[in-house]
Design an enzyme around this catalytic site. Structure first.
Site, PDB file in Angstrom:
ATOM      1  N   LYS A   1     -14.298 -50.264  93.705  1.00 15.57           N
ATOM      2  CA  LYS A   1     -14.659 -51.514  93.006  1.00 15.57           C
ATOM      3  C   LYS A   1     -16.126 -51.519  92.611  1.00 15.57           C
ATOM      4  CE  LYS A   1     -13.747 -53.958  96.696  1.00 15.57           C
ATOM      5  NZ  LYS A   1     -13.343 -52.922  97.658  1.00 15.57           N
TER       6      LYS A   1
ATOM      7  N   ARG B   1     -12.556 -63.174  99.708  1.00 14.31           N
ATOM      8  CA  ARG B   1     -11.910 -62.144 100.510  1.00 14.31           C
ATOM      9  C   ARG B   1     -10.860 -62.723 101.448  1.00 14.31           C
ATOM     10  NH1 ARG B   1     -15.621 -57.721 100.751  1.00 14.31           N
ATOM     11  NH2 ARG B   1     -15.242 -56.224 102.371  1.00 14.31           N
TER      12      ARG B   1
ATOM     13  N   ARG C   1     -19.365 -41.135 100.680  1.00  9.65           N
ATOM     14  CA  ARG C   1     -20.213 -42.120  99.975  1.00  9.65           C
ATOM     15  C   ARG C   1     -21.665 -42.052 100.441  1.00  9.65           C
ATOM     16  NH1 ARG C   1     -18.402 -48.183  99.493  1.00  9.65           N
ATOM     17  NH2 ARG C   1     -18.149 -48.044 101.727  1.00  9.65           N
TER      18      ARG C   1
ATOM     19  N   ARG D   1     -23.688 -45.669 104.745  1.00  9.90           N
ATOM     20  CA  ARG D   1     -23.508 -47.021 105.271  1.00  9.90           C
ATOM     21  C   ARG D   1     -23.001 -46.980 106.705  1.00  9.90           C
ATOM     22  NH1 ARG D   1     -20.334 -50.622 100.832  1.00  9.90           N
ATOM     23  NH2 ARG D   1     -19.231 -51.233 102.706  1.00  9.90           N
TER      24      ARG D   1
ATOM     25  N   ARG E   1     -11.926 -52.054 109.088  1.00  8.06           N
ATOM     26  CA  ARG E   1     -11.982 -52.656 107.742  1.00  8.06           C
ATOM     27  C   ARG E   1     -10.614 -52.598 107.056  1.00  8.06           C
ATOM     28  NH1 ARG E   1     -16.402 -49.071 105.420  1.00  8.06           N
ATOM     29  NH2 ARG E   1     -16.141 -50.160 103.447  1.00  8.06           N
TER      30      ARG E   1
HETATM   31  P1  AP5 Z   1     -17.205 -47.796  96.080  1.00 10.13           P
HETATM   32  O1  AP5 Z   1     -17.300 -48.123  94.636  1.00 10.13           O
HETATM   33  O2  AP5 Z   1     -18.445 -47.923  96.917  1.00 10.13           O
HETATM   34  O3  AP5 Z   1     -15.985 -48.569  96.757  1.00 10.13           O
HETATM   35  P2  AP5 Z   1     -15.751 -50.111  97.004  1.00 10.13           P
HETATM   36  O4  AP5 Z   1     -14.347 -50.414  96.592  1.00 10.13           O
HETATM   37  O5  AP5 Z   1     -16.834 -50.933  96.385  1.00 10.13           O
HETATM   38  O6  AP5 Z   1     -15.800 -50.125  98.584  1.00 10.13           O
HETATM   39  P3  AP5 Z   1     -16.655 -50.917  99.647  1.00 10.13           P
HETATM   40  O7  AP5 Z   1     -16.536 -50.108 100.914  1.00 10.13           O
HETATM   41  O8  AP5 Z   1     -18.041 -51.213  99.165  1.00 10.13           O
HETATM   42  O9  AP5 Z   1     -15.863 -52.186  99.777  1.00 10.13           O
HETATM   43  P4  AP5 Z   1     -15.857 -53.106 100.952  1.00 10.13           P
HETATM   44  O10 AP5 Z   1     -15.014 -54.153 100.375  1.00 10.13           O
HETATM   45  O11 AP5 Z   1     -15.419 -52.556 102.254  1.00 10.13           O
HETATM   46  O12 AP5 Z   1     -17.407 -53.381 101.241  1.00 10.13           O
HETATM   47  P5  AP5 Z   1     -18.298 -54.657 101.007  1.00 10.13           P
HETATM   48  O13 AP5 Z   1     -19.665 -54.174 100.752  1.00 10.13           O
HETATM   49  O14 AP5 Z   1     -17.665 -55.617 100.063  1.00 10.13           O
HETATM   50  O15 AP5 Z   1     -16.642 -46.303  96.178  1.00 10.13           O
HETATM   51  C1  AP5 Z   1     -16.491 -45.644  97.417  1.00 10.13           C
HETATM   52  C2  AP5 Z   1     -16.884 -44.167  97.261  1.00 10.13           C
HETATM   53  O16 AP5 Z   1     -15.984 -43.521  96.351  1.00 10.13           O
HETATM   54  C3  AP5 Z   1     -18.290 -43.941  96.662  1.00 10.13           C
HETATM   55  O17 AP5 Z   1     -18.861 -42.826  97.276  1.00 10.13           O
HETATM   56  C4  AP5 Z   1     -18.026 -43.643  95.176  1.00 10.13           C
HETATM   57  O18 AP5 Z   1     -19.027 -42.811  94.615  1.00 10.13           O
HETATM   58  C5  AP5 Z   1     -16.670 -42.966  95.240  1.00 10.13           C
HETATM   59  N1  AP5 Z   1     -15.868 -43.253  94.068  1.00 10.13           N
HETATM   60  C6  AP5 Z   1     -15.732 -44.462  93.466  1.00 10.13           C
HETATM   61  N2  AP5 Z   1     -14.901 -44.364  92.406  1.00 10.13           N
HETATM   62  C7  AP5 Z   1     -14.483 -43.069  92.365  1.00 10.13           C
HETATM   63  C8  AP5 Z   1     -13.606 -42.338  91.509  1.00 10.13           C
HETATM   64  N3  AP5 Z   1     -12.988 -42.924  90.479  1.00 10.13           N
HETATM   65  N4  AP5 Z   1     -13.395 -41.028  91.755  1.00 10.13           N
HETATM   66  C9  AP5 Z   1     -14.015 -40.432  92.795  1.00 10.13           C
HETATM   67  N5  AP5 Z   1     -14.873 -41.043  93.627  1.00 10.13           N
HETATM   68  C10 AP5 Z   1     -15.102 -42.356  93.422  1.00 10.13           C
HETATM   69  O19 AP5 Z   1     -18.241 -55.364 102.442  1.00 10.13           O
HETATM   70  C11 AP5 Z   1     -18.859 -54.810 103.579  1.00 10.13           C
HETATM   71  C12 AP5 Z   1     -18.784 -55.799 104.729  1.00 10.13           C
HETATM   72  O20 AP5 Z   1     -19.524 -57.002 104.418  1.00 10.13           O
HETATM   73  C13 AP5 Z   1     -17.370 -56.304 105.100  1.00 10.13           C
HETATM   74  O21 AP5 Z   1     -16.710 -55.400 105.943  1.00 10.13           O
HETATM   75  C14 AP5 Z   1     -17.720 -57.631 105.785  1.00 10.13           C
HETATM   76  O22 AP5 Z   1     -18.189 -57.451 107.089  1.00 10.13           O
HETATM   77  C15 AP5 Z   1     -18.887 -58.159 104.945  1.00 10.13           C
HETATM   78  N6  AP5 Z   1     -18.417 -59.009 103.830  1.00 10.13           N
HETATM   79  C16 AP5 Z   1     -18.676 -58.806 102.509  1.00 10.13           C
HETATM   80  N7  AP5 Z   1     -18.133 -59.768 101.769  1.00 10.13           N
HETATM   81  C17 AP5 Z   1     -17.488 -60.598 102.623  1.00 10.13           C
HETATM   82  C18 AP5 Z   1     -16.699 -61.767 102.431  1.00 10.13           C
HETATM   83  N8  AP5 Z   1     -16.465 -62.261 101.218  1.00 10.13           N
HETATM   84  N9  AP5 Z   1     -16.186 -62.361 103.534  1.00 10.13           N
HETATM   85  C19 AP5 Z   1     -16.418 -61.886 104.759  1.00 10.13           C
HETATM   86  N10 AP5 Z   1     -17.156 -60.778 105.003  1.00 10.13           N
HETATM   87  C20 AP5 Z   1     -17.681 -60.140 103.938  1.00 10.13           C
END
Ligand code: AP5
Length: 250
Positions: free
Chosen positions: A44, A123, A162, A195, A206
C-alpha cells in the site's frame, strides 16, 4: 512547486500536526481521495508513495505518525503517544480513541488540493465510523476504498526485505526496489533502517490483528458501494498502473 516540495508541506503537517498552507499546491487535476486497505506488507505504502510523487497527492499514513513520534525525546511525547509506540512495536493496534483524535487534529491534510491517500486508517470498524463523521463535517467524499490483495508468501518476502527512510519515509526493498546506493535513501541521503515491527514475531501478530480487526472493513466498505480490489502482484510500477486503472484515474 514540484511534487517533492509539495510533499515537504503536507508531510510536516501530517507528522507534526503543523498548520498546512494549501495555497502552495498547484495541480491540474481534481482532488483524488482514497483509502488504501490491505494486509501489512501488501505494498500500500509503495503505491501511495508513487501517487504522491507523480500526482502530488498527500500520502497520509498513520503508522508514519507513530514512527516519527518514536524519534522524539520522551518529554516531548504525550502519554497517549508514548503508549501508542509500545502497541506499534509489539505489532498490536493502537487504541481507536488515540488514532481517531490524531486524525481529527490533522483534518487540514484532507483538504490538500491534489487529494490524499489514507494508508493504514481507518483500520477498524469504529475508526471507519468516526472517519465517516469527519468526512461529513469537512464536506468531503471518498472516491473509493482500494483493497490490495496478495498471497501470504509474497507478503512475507516483501516485508522481510523492506528498508525505510526514517526522515522522508521513502520505502525500498533490498531485491525488488533497491536504493541506488545500498542502505542510503535516494531522495534525502539518510541511512535506511529496518522497521522494528518487521521482526518475525511482530509480523505474526500484525497478520493476526489484520484478520481480526481490519479485514471486516472489506465488508463494511463493500456495503457502502465504495470498495474496489487491486491485485497487488507484479512490480511496484505495474501495481501502481493497475491501481490508477481500478481507481478510474486513467
Ligand atoms: P509497503 O509498501 O511498505 O507495504 P505496506 O502495505 O504499506 O505495509 P505496512 O507494513 O507499512 O503496512 P502496515 O499496515 O502493517 O503498517 P502501518 O505503518 O500502517 O511494502 C512492503 C515491502 O514490499 C517494501 O519493502 C516494498 O519496497 C516492497 N514492495 C512493495 N510493493 C512491491 C511490489 N509490487 N513488488 C515487489 N516488492 C514490493 O502500521 C504500523 C503500526 O502502526 C500498526 O501495526 C499499528 O500498531 C499502528 N497503527 C497504524 N495505523 C493504525 C490505526 N489506524 N489504528 C491502530 N493502530 C495503527
Amino acid at each position: 512547486m514540484n511534487a517533492q516540495n509539495g510533499k515537504q508541506i503536507w508531510l510536516e503537517a501530517w507528522l507534526e500536526g503543523k498548520p498546512l498552507d494549501t495555497s502552495l499546491c498547484k495541480v491540474n487535476h481534481p482532488p483524488y481521495r482514497f483509502v488504501f486497505l490491505g494486509a501489512p506488507g501488501v505494498g500500500k505504502g509503495t503505491v501511495a508513495q508513487l501517487m504522491a510523487e507523480r500526482l502530488g497527492v498527500a500520502h497520509l499514513a498513520t503508522g508514519d505518525i507513530f514512527r516519527a513520534a518514536k524519534s522524539l525525546p520522551q518529554d516531548k511525547l504525550s502519554p497517549a503517544l508514548r503508549e501508542a509506540i509500545g502497541y506499534m512495536q509489539r505489532g498490536e493496534l493502537v487504541p481507536d480513541e488515540t488514532v481517531i483524535s490524531l486524525v481529527r487534529e490533522r483534518t487540514a491534510c484532507l483538504h490538500w488540493p491534489a487529494g490524499f491517500v489514507l494508508d493504514g486508517f481507518p483500520r477498524t470498524v469504529p475508526q471507519a465510523e468516526a472517519f465517516q463523521g469527519i468526512l461529513v463535517k469537512e464536506g468531503l467524499k471518498l472516491d473509493a476504498v482500494l483493497n490490495f490483495e496478495l498471497p501470504i508468501d509474497f507478503i512475507i518476502a516483501r516485508l522481510s526485505g523492506r528498508r525505510t527512510c526514517p526522515k522522508c519515509k521513502a520505502v525500498y526493498h533490498i531485491v525488488n526496489n533497491p536504493p541506488k546506493q545500498p542502505g542510503v535513501c535516494d531522495v534525502c541521503g539518510t541511512e535506511l533502517i529496518i522497521r522494528e515491527d518487521d521482526r518475525p514475531e511482530a509480523i505474526r501478530v500484525r497478520m493476526e490483528v489484520y484478520k481480526k480487526s481490519t479485514a471486516p472493513l472489506i465488508d463494511y466498505y463493500e456495503s457502502k458501494g465504495l470498495l474496489k480490489t487491486v491485485v497487488a502482484k507484479g512490480t511496484p510500477v505495474e501495481v501502481y498502473a493497475r491501481t490508477l486503472n481500478v481507481a478510474g484515474i486513467v
